[in-house]
Design a protein around this motif. Structure first.
Motif, PDB file in Angstrom:
ATOM      1  N   SER A 118       0.854  -1.179   0.000  1.00 20.96           N
ATOM      2  CA  SER A 118       0.000   0.000   0.000  1.00 20.96           C
ATOM      3  C   SER A 118       0.897   1.238   0.000  1.00 20.96           C
ATOM      4  N   TYR A 119       0.334   2.346  -0.444  1.00 21.01           N
ATOM      5  CA  TYR A 119       1.113   3.584  -0.485  1.00 21.01           C
ATOM      6  C   TYR A 119       1.547   3.994   0.923  1.00 21.01           C
ATOM      7  N   SER A 120       0.668   3.837   1.895  1.00 16.25           N
ATOM      8  CA  SER A 120       1.006   4.227   3.266  1.00 16.25           C
ATOM      9  C   SER A 120       2.141   3.365   3.820  1.00 16.25           C
ATOM     10  N   GLU A 121       2.191   2.087   3.438  1.00 17.58           N
ATOM     11  CA  GLU A 121       3.269   1.216   3.893  1.00 17.58           C
ATOM     12  C   GLU A 121       4.618   1.680   3.350  1.00 17.58           C
ATOM     13  N   LEU A 122       4.661   2.059   2.075  1.00 16.60           N
ATOM     14  CA  LEU A 122       5.911   2.514   1.490  1.00 16.60           C
ATOM     15  C   LEU A 122       6.287   3.896   1.995  1.00 16.60           C
ATOM     16  N   LYS A 123       5.285   4.680   2.326  1.00 17.53           N
ATOM     17  CA  LYS A 123       5.533   5.991   2.910  1.00 17.53           C
ATOM     18  C   LYS A 123       6.223   5.836   4.261  1.00 17.53           C
ATOM     19  N   LEU A 124       5.748   4.882   5.049  1.00 15.72           N
ATOM     20  CA  LEU A 124       6.359   4.602   6.348  1.00 15.72           C
ATOM     21  C   LEU A 124       7.737   3.976   6.181  1.00 15.72           C
ATOM     22  N   ALA A 125       7.860   3.056   5.234  1.00 12.83           N
ATOM     23  CA  ALA A 125       9.131   2.347   5.037  1.00 12.83           C
ATOM     24  C   ALA A 125      10.261   3.297   4.667  1.00 12.83           C
ATOM     25  N   THR A 126       9.946   4.386   3.947  1.00 14.05           N
ATOM     26  CA  THR A 126      10.942   5.362   3.507  1.00 14.05           C
ATOM     27  C   THR A 126      10.978   6.594   4.406  1.00 14.05           C
ATOM     28  N   ARG A 127      10.293   6.540   5.547  1.00 12.09           N
ATOM     29  CA  ARG A 127      10.197   7.681   6.474  1.00 12.09           C
ATOM     30  C   ARG A 127       9.619   8.908   5.778  1.00 12.09           C
ATOM     31  N   ASN A 128       8.449   8.713   5.183  1.00 12.37           N
ATOM     32  CA  ASN A 128       7.779   9.790   4.450  1.00 12.37           C
ATOM     33  C   ASN A 128       8.631  10.328   3.299  1.00 12.37           C
ATOM     34  N   PHE A 129       9.374   9.435   2.641  1.00 11.82           N
ATOM     35  CA  PHE A 129      10.221   9.811   1.508  1.00 11.82           C
ATOM     36  C   PHE A 129      11.192  10.923   1.908  1.00 11.82           C
ATOM     37  N   ARG A 130      11.799  10.734   3.058  1.00 17.70           N
ATOM     38  CA  ARG A 130      12.715  11.742   3.586  1.00 17.70           C
ATOM     39  C   ARG A 130      13.905  11.945   2.665  1.00 17.70           C
ATOM     40  N   PRO A 131      14.387  13.199   2.535  1.00 19.74           N
ATOM     41  CA  PRO A 131      15.578  13.458   1.709  1.00 19.74           C
ATOM     42  C   PRO A 131      16.785  12.649   2.161  1.00 19.74           C
ATOM     43  N   ASP A 132      16.870  12.358   3.466  1.00 13.12           N
ATOM     44  CA  ASP A 132      17.995  11.554   3.967  1.00 13.12           C
ATOM     45  C   ASP A 132      18.019  10.168   3.338  1.00 13.12           C
ATOM     46  N   TRP A 147      12.849   0.170   4.518  1.00 13.58           N
ATOM     47  CA  TRP A 147      13.008  -1.100   5.220  1.00 13.58           C
ATOM     48  C   TRP A 147      11.641  -1.730   5.436  1.00 13.58           C
ATOM     49  N   VAL A 148      11.508  -2.985   5.039  1.00 15.29           N
ATOM     50  CA  VAL A 148      10.240  -3.685   5.196  1.00 15.29           C
ATOM     51  C   VAL A 148      10.504  -5.043   5.850  1.00 15.29           C
ATOM     52  N   ASN A 151       9.445 -10.975   5.079  1.00 22.01           N
ATOM     53  CA  ASN A 151       8.519 -11.819   4.321  1.00 22.01           C
ATOM     54  C   ASN A 151       7.169 -11.170   4.047  1.00 22.01           C
ATOM     55  N   GLY A 152       7.072  -9.877   4.244  1.00 20.17           N
ATOM     56  CA  GLY A 152       5.782  -9.229   4.029  1.00 20.17           C
ATOM     57  C   GLY A 152       5.946  -7.814   3.538  1.00 20.17           C
ATOM     58  N   SER A 153       4.914  -7.014   3.739  1.00 19.59           N
ATOM     59  CA  SER A 153       4.934  -5.641   3.260  1.00 19.59           C
ATOM     60  C   SER A 153       4.966  -4.622   4.398  1.00 19.59           C
ATOM     61  N   THR A 154       5.005  -5.091   5.634  1.00 20.60           N
ATOM     62  CA  THR A 154       4.961  -4.195   6.781  1.00 20.60           C
ATOM     63  C   THR A 154       6.265  -3.413   6.916  1.00 20.60           C
ATOM     64  N   PRO A 155       6.206  -2.093   7.092  1.00 21.13           N
ATOM     65  CA  PRO A 155       7.426  -1.313   7.307  1.00 21.13           C
ATOM     66  C   PRO A 155       8.023  -1.620   8.670  1.00 21.13           C
ATOM     67  N   VAL A 156       9.346  -1.559   8.765  1.00 20.36           N
ATOM     68  CA  VAL A 156      10.034  -1.847  10.023  1.00 20.36           C
ATOM     69  C   VAL A 156      11.048  -0.755  10.308  1.00 20.36           C
ATOM     70  N   LYS A 157      11.650  -0.823  11.476  1.00 25.42           N
ATOM     71  CA  LYS A 157      12.637   0.155  11.903  1.00 25.42           C
ATOM     72  C   LYS A 157      13.848   0.141  10.974  1.00 25.42           C
ATOM     73  N   ALA A 158      14.414   1.344  10.736  1.00 29.83           N
ATOM     74  CA  ALA A 158      15.591   1.457   9.871  1.00 29.83           C
ATOM     75  C   ALA A 158      16.714   0.573  10.375  1.00 29.83           C
ATOM     76  N   GLY A 159      17.348  -0.122   9.442  1.00 31.72           N
ATOM     77  CA  GLY A 159      18.454  -1.001   9.791  1.00 31.72           C
ATOM     78  C   GLY A 159      18.034  -2.405  10.148  1.00 31.72           C
ATOM     79  N   LEU A 162      14.354  -6.088   5.832  1.00 30.44           N
ATOM     80  CA  LEU A 162      14.902  -6.135   4.483  1.00 30.44           C
ATOM     81  C   LEU A 162      15.059  -4.725   3.929  1.00 30.44           C
ATOM     82  N   ALA A 163      16.281  -4.358   3.542  1.00 30.23           N
ATOM     83  CA  ALA A 163      16.519  -3.052   2.913  1.00 30.23           C
ATOM     84  C   ALA A 163      16.046  -3.106   1.467  1.00 30.23           C
ATOM     85  N   VAL A 164      15.300  -2.090   1.059  1.00 25.99           N
ATOM     86  CA  VAL A 164      14.752  -2.054  -0.296  1.00 25.99           C
ATOM     87  C   VAL A 164      14.984  -0.676  -0.909  1.00 25.99           C
ATOM     88  N   ALA A 165      14.852  -0.612  -2.218  1.00 33.15           N
ATOM     89  CA  ALA A 165      14.886   0.650  -2.958  1.00 33.15           C
ATOM     90  C   ALA A 165      13.499   0.872  -3.540  1.00 33.15           C
TER      91      ALA A 165
END
Length: 484
Positions: A118-132, A147-148, A151-159, A162-165
């Motif tokens: 979902s868009y909200s999941e990727l928004k969370l995974a990228t920290r609201n598409f932060r410039p950092d 970071w997700v 084995n799923g689509s849930t966003p997780v804490k940085a580091g 699974l790291a994704v682009a």
């Protein structure tokens, strides 16, 4: 890429209670000790340009392609620019048309292994598409690290996880939607160690995002042209070999052969061990089948990499990719960009500058990146130059198949006959340094003055204003290169 302010504002997200808590935890963890004001302004600048970046637009104009190319920025290889094509009315019927409205259900072939985000999941995974978290900007949008769950689509804490682009897509133009579809449809079905793995996708209202495996060493373009340390010779040959394997798979091993159409250094990504993987399949096309000899299509690609017959006629074949491979191989050998107007007249176009040296065995060394300072294999470089010459043949039918190229490249990363160990090449290098130094100072050498050049050792760092990065180490080693 059309990321508006509403994209960055976390308050616009409407998610359930559990996801709100997760979001709070993720963002708080990520912002602790951040020192927001200390963020690099360069990233914000890049992010700003990312917000306003445009999608690729097809261009069909009268006149020569070279006139169009003169108006393009020749140093920006991160974008895939459309090449101009002189199109007659007789060829228009053969050229692909853009549908008036996207028919997603009919056009999207979803492979079973792809995850739907979902868009909200990727928004969370990228920290609201932060410039950092911005990794870079391509022709169709920005790419952010996220970071997700493994084995799923849930966003997780940085580091963790699974790291994704995460690649976003420009909203302006249906062509961007077509290329997004092509990316999902091709990478969703094509699985190979030398193609970047597509993990999942997001299609929600007007949002189009793609989620890839994270490639820790970035693009070949960055390593060749934007790093102070030159990429070592064995690594260059390893990259050439693994990239060739990717094209060979597409042309000769895939169930339905594919023409990549956008082979260039910015689309070659490197993993931790410098294995190359092809990315960005937005311009890929199915190869001709049966008795068809080519695919007729709009001329799209990056000027400097596209095969001349494709630019002139719009006839696309697998040999068009082979030509592009030859250009990239030349870039690996020379350390020069395919197009660079900062160089002297006559050297702007890499292929045209290199042609006089491609066919002369005794002058091949002029094509080798001087920053290597002789740390390259003599036999390997000779074979690579000869291979580049075949790939860049003006006659498409004379170019080799990618499987032949793979076979020719196989032994090159492991050859140990370094030019710096040869007195002959030491003399050549010394003469070359003298020529460059005198050229900068305005001194003109008399004919024959290079004939008596004696073998010399490279000047030390203390005695040389443009010292090689190699001399900073007694024995230069790249981080964890596994040459295979």
């Amino acid at each position: 890429m059309g990321l508006g302010p509403e994209t960055i504002d976390g308050n616009t997200m409407n998610v359930g209670t559990s996801k709100s808590k997760a979001r709070k935890q993720i963002l708080n963890d990520d912002e602790e000790g951040d020192g927001g004001e200390s963020r690099c302004w360069i990233k914000f600048r890049l992010f700003g340009s990312c917000l306003s970046s445009r999608s690729k637009v097809d261009s069909s104009v009268s006149g020569s392609s070279s006139q169009y190319a003169e108006s393009e920025s020749t140093n920006d290889t991160s974008r895939c620019q459309p090449l101009a094509q002189a199109v007659s009315s007789s060829t228009n019927s053969n050229i692909e048309s853009i549908p008036s409205t996207p028919k997603v259900d009919e056009e999207l072939r979803i492979a079973s292994q792809l995850r739907k985000f979902s868009y909200s999941e990727l928004k969370l995974a990228t920290r609201n598409f932060r410039p950092d978290n911005l990794l870079g900007e391509g022709g169709f949008g920005c790419v952010f690290k996220g970071w997700v769950n493994e084995n799923g689509s849930t966003p997780v804490k940085a580091g963790t996880g699974l790291a994704v682009a995460v690649k976003t897509l420009n909203h302006n133009g249906l062509q961007g939607h077509k290329e997004w579809l092509a990316e999902v449809n091709y990478l969703g079905e094509l699985i190979n160690p030398h193609l970047v793995k597509l993990i999942g996708y997001c299609i929600e209202d007007n949002q189009r995002l793609l989620v890839y495996e994270f490639m820790p060493r970035g693009s070949l373009e960055n390593h060749l042209f934007k790093r102070s340390l030159p990429l070592p010779w064995p690594i260059r040959m390893k990259v050439a070999l693994s990239a060739a394997k990717g094209l060979a798979f597409l042309h000769e091993e895939a169930e339905k052969p594919v023409i990549y159409r956008d082979f260039k250094t910015s689309n070659i990504l490197l993993d931790a061990d410098y294995n190359a993987k092809l990315s960005d399949f937005g311009l890929a096309k199915d190869a001709p089948e049966g008795d068809k000899t080519h695919v007729s299509t709009r001329v799209m690609g990056t000027y400097g990499y596209a095969a001349p017959e494709y630019v002139m006629t719009g006839h696309l074949t697998a040999k068009s990719d082979v030509y592009s491979f030859g250009v990239v191989l030349l870039e690996l050998l020379s350390g020069r960009r395919s197009m660079d107007k900062t160089r002297p007249n006559g050297e702007h176009n890499l292929v045209e500058w290199a042609r006089p040296y491609l066919g002369e065995r005794r002058r091949f060394y002029r094509l080798i990146d001087p920053r290597l300072e002789g740390r390259f294999s003599i036999k390997g470089s000779q074979r690579a130059v000869q291979l580049a010459a075949r790939c860049l043949s003006r006659e498409a039918k004379l170019r080799p198949q990618m499987s032949e190229i793979v076979e020719a490249l196989e032994p090159l990363p492991n050859l140990k006959d370094l030019a710096c160990s040869s007195s002959y090449f030491q003399a050549i290098y010394a003469a070359r340094v003298n020529v460059n130094t005198n050229a900068r100072s305005g001194v003109r050498l008399q004919p024959g003055s290079l004939k008596n050049a004696q073998p010399t050792r490279s000047p030390s760092i203390q005695n040389r204003s443009h010292a090689s990065p190699y001399n900073q180490f007694q024995s230069f080693q790249s981080p964890n290169p596994k040459i295979s």
